[in-house]
Scaffold this motif. Structure first.
Motif, PDB file in Angstrom:
ATOM      1  N   VAL A  51      27.562  17.217  57.661  1.00  0.00           N
ATOM      2  CA  VAL A  51      28.422  16.862  56.508  1.00  0.00           C
ATOM      3  C   VAL A  51      27.557  16.488  55.285  1.00  0.00           C
ATOM      4  CG1 VAL A  51      30.053  15.124  55.685  1.00  0.00           C
ATOM      5  CG2 VAL A  51      30.378  16.179  57.926  1.00  0.00           C
ATOM      6  N   ALA A  52      26.511  15.686  55.615  1.00  0.00           N
ATOM      7  CA  ALA A  52      25.627  15.254  54.531  1.00  0.00           C
ATOM      8  C   ALA A  52      24.932  16.452  53.909  1.00  0.00           C
ATOM      9  CB  ALA A  52      24.598  14.264  55.116  1.00  0.00           C
ATOM     10  N   ALA A  53      24.444  17.378  54.823  1.00  0.00           N
ATOM     11  CA  ALA A  53      23.731  18.571  54.351  1.00  0.00           C
ATOM     12  C   ALA A  53      24.634  19.422  53.516  1.00  0.00           C
ATOM     13  CB  ALA A  53      23.212  19.352  55.577  1.00  0.00           C
ATOM     14  N   ILE A  54      25.825  19.617  54.007  1.00  0.00           N
ATOM     15  CA  ILE A  54      26.773  20.446  53.261  1.00  0.00           C
ATOM     16  C   ILE A  54      27.018  19.809  51.891  1.00  0.00           C
ATOM     17  CG2 ILE A  54      29.211  21.180  53.193  1.00  0.00           C
ATOM     18  CD1 ILE A  54      28.956  21.684  56.207  1.00  0.00           C
ATOM     19  N   GLY A  55      27.167  18.521  51.918  1.00  0.00           N
ATOM     20  CA  GLY A  55      27.374  17.779  50.662  1.00  0.00           C
ATOM     21  C   GLY A  55      26.210  17.987  49.697  1.00  0.00           C
ATOM     22  N   GLU A  56      24.996  17.902  50.314  1.00  0.00           N
ATOM     23  CA  GLU A  56      23.770  18.117  49.530  1.00  0.00           C
ATOM     24  C   GLU A  56      23.757  19.514  48.950  1.00  0.00           C
ATOM     25  OE1 GLU A  56      19.995  16.355  48.383  1.00  0.00           O
ATOM     26  OE2 GLU A  56      21.736  15.494  49.436  1.00  0.00           O
ATOM     27  N   ILE A  57      24.049  20.494  49.827  1.00  0.00           N
ATOM     28  CA  ILE A  57      24.050  21.894  49.381  1.00  0.00           C
ATOM     29  C   ILE A  57      25.027  22.060  48.250  1.00  0.00           C
ATOM     30  CG2 ILE A  57      24.735  24.235  50.090  1.00  0.00           C
ATOM     31  CD1 ILE A  57      23.578  23.539  52.878  1.00  0.00           C
ATOM     32  N   LYS A  58      26.176  21.503  48.468  1.00  0.00           N
ATOM     33  CA  LYS A  58      27.216  21.616  47.436  1.00  0.00           C
ATOM     34  C   LYS A  58      26.713  21.038  46.121  1.00  0.00           C
ATOM     35  CE  LYS A  58      31.600  21.661  49.934  1.00  0.00           C
ATOM     36  NZ  LYS A  58      32.610  20.822  50.551  1.00  0.00           N
ATOM     37  N   LYS A  59      26.077  19.889  46.288  1.00  0.00           N
ATOM     38  CA  LYS A  59      25.526  19.233  45.095  1.00  0.00           C
ATOM     39  C   LYS A  59      24.500  20.103  44.410  1.00  0.00           C
ATOM     40  CE  LYS A  59      23.428  14.899  44.188  1.00  0.00           C
ATOM     41  NZ  LYS A  59      22.747  13.815  44.913  1.00  0.00           N
ATOM     42  N   GLN A  60      23.579  20.663  45.232  1.00  0.00           N
ATOM     43  CA  GLN A  60      22.515  21.501  44.679  1.00  0.00           C
ATOM     44  C   GLN A  60      23.074  22.757  44.067  1.00  0.00           C
ATOM     45  OE1 GLN A  60      19.273  22.208  47.389  1.00  0.00           O
ATOM     46  NE2 GLN A  60      18.258  20.320  46.708  1.00  0.00           N
ATOM     47  N   VAL A  61      24.025  23.376  44.789  1.00  0.00           N
ATOM     48  CA  VAL A  61      24.641  24.602  44.252  1.00  0.00           C
ATOM     49  C   VAL A  61      25.249  24.291  42.889  1.00  0.00           C
ATOM     50  CG1 VAL A  61      26.602  26.175  44.577  1.00  0.00           C
ATOM     51  CG2 VAL A  61      25.011  25.736  46.478  1.00  0.00           C
ATOM     52  N   ALA A  62      25.886  23.145  42.827  1.00  0.00           N
ATOM     53  CA  ALA A  62      26.522  22.770  41.574  1.00  0.00           C
ATOM     54  C   ALA A  62      25.463  22.579  40.481  1.00  0.00           C
ATOM     55  CB  ALA A  62      27.304  21.462  41.791  1.00  0.00           C
ATOM     56  N   GLU A  63      24.382  21.900  40.912  1.00  0.00           N
ATOM     57  CA  GLU A  63      23.309  21.683  39.942  1.00  0.00           C
ATOM     58  C   GLU A  63      22.722  23.012  39.515  1.00  0.00           C
ATOM     59  OE1 GLU A  63      20.381  18.946  41.472  1.00  0.00           O
ATOM     60  OE2 GLU A  63      21.811  17.265  41.288  1.00  0.00           O
ATOM     61  N   LEU A  64      22.439  23.890  40.544  1.00  0.00           N
ATOM     62  CA  LEU A  64      21.848  25.204  40.233  1.00  0.00           C
ATOM     63  C   LEU A  64      22.777  26.022  39.357  1.00  0.00           C
ATOM     64  CD1 LEU A  64      20.193  26.213  43.569  1.00  0.00           C
ATOM     65  CD2 LEU A  64      19.025  25.836  41.418  1.00  0.00           C
ATOM     66  N   SER A  65      24.002  25.959  39.717  1.00  0.00           N
ATOM     67  CA  SER A  65      24.984  26.713  38.935  1.00  0.00           C
ATOM     68  C   SER A  65      24.957  26.240  37.482  1.00  0.00           C
ATOM     69  CB  SER A  65      26.382  26.503  39.505  1.00  0.00           C
ATOM     70  OG  SER A  65      26.435  26.808  40.832  1.00  0.00           O
ATOM     71  N   VAL A  66      24.899  24.937  37.368  1.00  0.00           N
ATOM     72  CA  VAL A  66      24.834  24.369  36.021  1.00  0.00           C
ATOM     73  C   VAL A  66      23.564  24.837  35.345  1.00  0.00           C
ATOM     74  CG1 VAL A  66      24.554  22.198  34.717  1.00  0.00           C
ATOM     75  CG2 VAL A  66      26.249  22.369  36.578  1.00  0.00           C
ATOM     76  N   LEU A  67      22.430  24.816  36.108  1.00  0.00           N
ATOM     77  CA  LEU A  67      21.134  25.251  35.554  1.00  0.00           C
ATOM     78  C   LEU A  67      21.187  26.701  35.160  1.00  0.00           C
ATOM     79  CD1 LEU A  67      18.683  23.352  35.377  1.00  0.00           C
ATOM     80  CD2 LEU A  67      17.674  24.691  37.265  1.00  0.00           C
ATOM     81  N   VAL A  68      21.725  27.535  36.003  1.00  0.00           N
ATOM     82  CA  VAL A  68      21.816  28.978  35.736  1.00  0.00           C
ATOM     83  C   VAL A  68      22.689  29.180  34.536  1.00  0.00           C
ATOM     84  CG1 VAL A  68      22.743  31.169  36.660  1.00  0.00           C
ATOM     85  CG2 VAL A  68      21.340  29.661  38.138  1.00  0.00           C
ATOM     86  N   ALA A  69      23.788  28.513  34.530  1.00  0.00           N
ATOM     87  CA  ALA A  69      24.734  28.662  33.432  1.00  0.00           C
ATOM     88  C   ALA A  69      24.067  28.230  32.137  1.00  0.00           C
ATOM     89  CB  ALA A  69      25.973  27.770  33.698  1.00  0.00           C
ATOM     90  N   GLU A  70      23.301  27.191  32.183  1.00  0.00           N
ATOM     91  CA  GLU A  70      22.587  26.681  31.017  1.00  0.00           C
ATOM     92  C   GLU A  70      21.613  27.732  30.532  1.00  0.00           C
ATOM     93  OE1 GLU A  70      21.127  22.318  31.020  1.00  0.00           O
ATOM     94  OE2 GLU A  70      19.334  23.588  30.880  1.00  0.00           O
TER      95      GLU A  70
END
Lengths: 367, 164
Positions: free
Chosen positions: B118-137
């Protein structure tokens, strides 16, 4: 086994000695007698020879060489009302040929062989009271000394060996004592009362046995024909009779005077009491005669066989005598061995019957 | 007649001699001999009976012995049986306990894995969100440039993302 064969050897040797000395005394006489029949007194008289050897005597004849007799003189004790008590040795009679102090041995008549009182002219005036120590009495003394020696030493060793296994002489006589106790006294008298009679039965048995066996040894100081003397067996039977009578209980006397038979056998003629009373006398009488006759017959037959040698010698010459001696000796030995057996049997029978009489006298009434 | 007539003198001496012999032997010979025989017989009988008694005693002792041994054997069997039962019980209990323990630790591990996941998935989700934000930026920053360049940039970014 070794002991028995030793006894037989001693007997045979003793008889050999006996035959030799009889030969020494008789054969020279027969040799002289046969060629010259006029010397009739030299001819061997078998009857006299045999009777002399089995009867009582005032001296103990050992042997004779021709006319010279060798014998042990025995004390003569006679009492007569005229001469009082006289004690002297039988050698004073010079083998019955001389008179002494008014006494002599009669050679014929009713007192033959006995001491009689004579007057100055040599006529017999009567018979004194005669309690001489004759050959028979001396023989009894010899056997009694042996008996006492054997049994006192056995008693000593029995006391010394108390609780231990018996040894020596004790071992030899103990089985016989046990036999008399367990096979004779106990069954005949009964478990409760037999012990009272044991001393008498044992004394009786060994007295008879010793005298029987000693009588078979023909050399001095043995060989007196003690149990073949009717006075001796009479006294033995008398002892049995007296003991039976004084030990008889109520039941015993009732069976004699008032037995359980129909009244007409007791009244008016007391038939059964008479029969029973005669039985009381007959029992010891039979004891006396049986022992006397058996032992006397044994001695007679052996002596007759021996005298056969001299009968043949005087009838047909010395050679026939020597020839027949082989047969005679063989028969004598056979008879002697038979007499050894008879000695035991007669001692046993006398003891057994005495025990049975005691048993009858003391039996309790069971009905 | 001479031979069968008892001689009074002989009778006289015989009575005396036989009487004395009877007396002496009775007192000094038969009594000790018969007593010794009796004593010996009694002692032999006693010895025999005591031997018999001893034998019986030994027999009874043996029987006792046997009884004791058989009892001991029975007890041993009982003890062994009990021990076996106890052992089996203990083993079974231990097994049960171990199983429970294992179950427990498995459960724990699973729970941990679950929570880690659960924690890992949460982390991944967080990172994906961050990456997505980074990519989008990054996309947004390059918008001013050529369209080709834009396209290339997006592809590169996507490639980068794939690598992640």
């Amino acid at each position: 086994m070794l002991k028995i064969s030793k006894v037989i050897m001693i007997l045979l040797v003793a008889w050999g000695v006996f035959l030799l000395r009889v030969s020494a005394q008789q054969l020279p006489g027969t040799e002289k007698a046969v060629p010259d029949s006029s010397h009739s007194e030299k001819v061997f008289d078998a009857g006299k020879f045999v009777i002399e050897h089995v009867s009582d005597a005032y001296e103990w004849h050992i042997t004779s060489f021709g006319e010279k007799h060798i014998s042990i003189p025995l004390p003569v004790i006679v009492y007569s009302s005229t001469k009082g008590l006289n004690i002297f040795l039988s050698s004073k009679f010079h083998h019955g040929e001389a008179a002494y102090n008014g006494f002599k041995i009669a050679h014929e008549g009713p007192y033959e062989g006995k001491i009689v009182e004579i007057d100055e002219s040599g006529e017999i005036v009567g018979k004194p009271v005669d309690i001489s120590i004759t050959k028979t009495v001396a023989g009894v003394l010899v056997s009694v000394i042996l008996l006492l020696w054997v049994f006192l030493s056995v008693a000593r060793s029995a006391q010394k060996n108390a609780g231990k296994a018996p040894s020596g002489l004790q071992n030899l006589v103990e089985p016989v004592i046990v036999f008399i106790r367990d096979e004779v006294a106990r069954p005949a008298i009964g478990d409760k009362r037999f012990e009272k009679f044991m001393p008498f039965l044992l004394t009786l048995f060994f007295f008879i046995l010793f005298n029987n066996l000693i009588g078979l040894i023909p050399i001095f100081p043995f060989g007196a024909n003690v149990t073949g003397n009717i006075a001796v067996t009479m006294v033995l039977a008398l002892f049995t009779f007296v003991l039976t009578t004084i030990n008889g209980n109520k039941h015993y006397w009732k069976e004699i005077y008032n037995p359980d038979v129909p009244w007409w056998l007791k009244f008016p003629i007391p038939l059964m009491p008479i029969v029973e009373l005669s039985g009381v006398i007959t029992k010891p009488f039979v004891l006396m005669v049986r022992l006397f006759a058996n032992m006397m017959a044994g001695h007679l037959i052996v002596t007759v066989f021996v005298s056969l040698i001299f009968i043949f010698g005087s009838l047909m010459g010395a050679t026939a005598g020597y020839g027949i001696s082989v047969v005679s000796i063989a028969f004598s030995v056979f008879m002697l061995l038979l007499d050894v057996l008879v000695s035991f049997i007669q001692a046993y029978v006398f003891t057994l019957l005495s025990a049975l009489y005691f048993g009858m006298a003391t039996a309790e009434h069971h009905h | 007649m001479g031979l069968v007539t008892p001689n009074p003198g002989t009778i006289f001496w015989m009575v005396i001699i036989f009487g004395i012999v009877l007396f002496i032997l009775r007192k000094f010979a038969w009594k000790p001999i018969l007593n010794a025989l009796k004593d010996r017989e009694i002692s032999i009988a006693n010895a025999l009976s005591s031997a018999d008694k001893a034998r019986q005693e030994v027999a009874s002792l043996k029987a006792d012995h046997e009884k004791i041994i058989s009892e001991a054997r029975r007890e041993k069997d009982l003890i062994l049986k009990e021990a076996k039962e106890i052992r089996e019980k203990i083993v079974a209990e231990a097994k049960e306990k171990a199983m429970q323990e294992a179950q427990k630790s498995i459960e724990l591990a699973r729970q941990q894995i679950e929570s880690e996941k659960v924690a890992a998935i949460g982390e991944i989700k967080k990172q994906v969100a961050e990456l997505s934000v980074l990519v989008a930026e990054k996309i947004l920053r390059k918008e001013l440039l050529a369209t080709d360049d834009q396209e290339k940039f997006v592809n590169d970014s996507l490639n980068d993302l794939n690598l992640n």
